[in-house]
Structure formats: structure tokens, C-alpha cells
Design a protein around this motif. Sequence first.
Motif, PDB file in Angstrom:
ATOM      1  N   GLU A  21       0.831  -1.184   0.000  1.00  0.00           N
ATOM      2  CA  GLU A  21       0.000   0.000   0.000  1.00  0.00           C
ATOM      3  C   GLU A  21       0.874   1.246   0.000  1.00  0.00           C
ATOM      4  OE1 GLU A  21      -2.178   0.723   3.703  1.00  0.00           O
ATOM      5  OE2 GLU A  21      -0.944  -0.797   4.650  1.00  0.00           O
ATOM      6  N   ARG A  23       1.893   4.881   1.122  1.00  0.00           N
ATOM      7  CA  ARG A  23       1.759   5.718   2.310  1.00  0.00           C
ATOM      8  C   ARG A  23       2.448   7.046   2.038  1.00  0.00           C
ATOM      9  NH1 ARG A  23       0.546   1.657   6.424  1.00  0.00           N
ATOM     10  NH2 ARG A  23       0.014   3.386   7.782  1.00  0.00           N
ATOM     11  N   TYR A  24       2.013   8.103   2.701  1.00  0.00           N
ATOM     12  CA  TYR A  24       2.617   9.423   2.597  1.00  0.00           C
ATOM     13  C   TYR A  24       3.021   9.847   3.999  1.00  0.00           C
ATOM     14  CZ  TYR A  24       0.702   9.191  -2.045  1.00  0.00           C
ATOM     15  OH  TYR A  24       0.408   8.778  -3.315  1.00  0.00           O
ATOM     16  N   LEU A  25       4.313   9.768   4.291  1.00  0.00           N
ATOM     17  CA  LEU A  25       4.840   9.982   5.633  1.00  0.00           C
ATOM     18  C   LEU A  25       5.502  11.349   5.703  1.00  0.00           C
ATOM     19  CD1 LEU A  25       6.508   6.466   5.901  1.00  0.00           C
ATOM     20  CD2 LEU A  25       4.148   7.105   6.413  1.00  0.00           C
ATOM     21  N   ARG A  47       4.369   0.198   1.619  1.00  0.00           N
ATOM     22  CA  ARG A  47       4.466  -0.643   2.804  1.00  0.00           C
ATOM     23  C   ARG A  47       4.031  -2.045   2.409  1.00  0.00           C
ATOM     24  NH1 ARG A  47       2.146   0.485   8.837  1.00  0.00           N
ATOM     25  NH2 ARG A  47       3.149  -1.307   9.770  1.00  0.00           N
ATOM     26  N   LEU A 122       6.906   4.387  11.145  1.00  0.00           N
ATOM     27  CA  LEU A 122       5.867   5.344  11.510  1.00  0.00           C
ATOM     28  C   LEU A 122       6.106   5.848  12.928  1.00  0.00           C
ATOM     29  CD1 LEU A 122       2.706   3.469  10.163  1.00  0.00           C
ATOM     30  CD2 LEU A 122       4.057   5.211   9.020  1.00  0.00           C
ATOM     31  N   GLU A 152       1.025  11.278   9.059  1.00  0.00           N
ATOM     32  CA  GLU A 152       0.816  10.607   7.780  1.00  0.00           C
ATOM     33  C   GLU A 152      -0.304  11.302   7.037  1.00  0.00           C
ATOM     34  OE1 GLU A 152       0.269   6.424   8.128  1.00  0.00           O
ATOM     35  OE2 GLU A 152      -0.094   6.170   5.994  1.00  0.00           O
ATOM     36  N   ARG A 171      -0.929   9.538  13.391  1.00  0.00           N
ATOM     37  CA  ARG A 171      -0.953   8.091  13.617  1.00  0.00           C
ATOM     38  C   ARG A 171      -0.411   7.804  14.968  1.00  0.00           C
ATOM     39  NH1 ARG A 171      -2.415   3.783   9.816  1.00  0.00           N
ATOM     40  NH2 ARG A 171      -3.398   5.011   8.302  1.00  0.00           N
TER      41      ARG A 171
END
Length: 171
Positions: A21, A23-25, A47, A122, A152, A171
Motif C-alpha cells: 500500500e 503511504r505518505y509519511l 508498505r 511510523l 501521515e 498516527r
Amino acid sequence: MRRLLIASLILSAVAGPAAAETRYLAYDASDRVTQALTRGVTLEADRSLLGAISVRRIISTSNRGAADIRRGGPDAVRRALPAGATQTSVYAIASEGDGRGLTRALCPGSEEAWLVLGRVQLGRPLVAQAVGRWPDGAFRHCVTLSYNWRGEWATPPASSSGDDSSAPVGR
């Protein structure tokens, strides 16, 4: 038993790519050097089903640009890191688009640049080492970038507005 094994292999082959998937961290600069160079960044990352995070793009959180990065690079990149550096994942900064500007900003005078990241997690700070290759062929450490976890994003940060006042999803 053989049919079960074959069915499992087929299912894992089909589900493997689908299980990853995007993700935008988001991270904020944690020191003056990092603040001067990047302010903050968002990592577009995949991820895996097992939780490993692999970065594929670095986006300026203040919407100044984005650069593709791809995993891998010569061993000389790791050898150029300063003593005590614990980062090991080498990412080449693409020379196309904003990647060229990022290379110039991080390693002025170099022909190519790489980011060396530690394990991306994360809720944890992030340290990135920039290493460049100069026209004489030498690999040199350019700068250490230090970031604090911000959160996130539910979607990638908008590229049209010039401010970074919107907050990522926590998160």
C-alpha cells in the motif's frame, strides 16, 4: 498437498503486489541545517504486507517540488558516510525533473547524489545522509538531514498551494 502448494503460490503471486500500500509519511526539519535545505519532506512509500517500508519519492512538504528516488547504488556511497552513521538503505536521486535541483541543493558541485536512510518507521524520527559523486569520481558525504515525525497524509500533499499549514493525519 501438491495442489494446495500450487494454489498458495498462485495466490501469493497475485496478492503480493496488491498487498503493498502507498503511504505518505510527513517529517519536519529538526535542526537549522535541515531547515535551510528542505524545511520538511513527505516520503511517498510502499508498505509491504510484512510492514517493511520502501521509499519511492521524496516530496517537499512546502510544495516546492518532488523527486523520484530508487533503491540501490554503489558501495562507495556507504563508505563515504561519516563515522558512526547507522543508515544503510541507499536510494539514488533521479536526475530528471526536480531530482536535479535536489542533487544541486544537497551536494553542490556533484554530478550525482544518493540519500542513505535508516529504517523508515511510523512515528519515529528520520535521519538521511546525502552523498555525492564529484567530477573527479570521488564520493563525498554532503550533509546529514534530521527530521521529526509529523504524521501521515491521507493523500499526497497538494502541489498547487504554497503553504504547508495543513496538517497530516496523525498516527
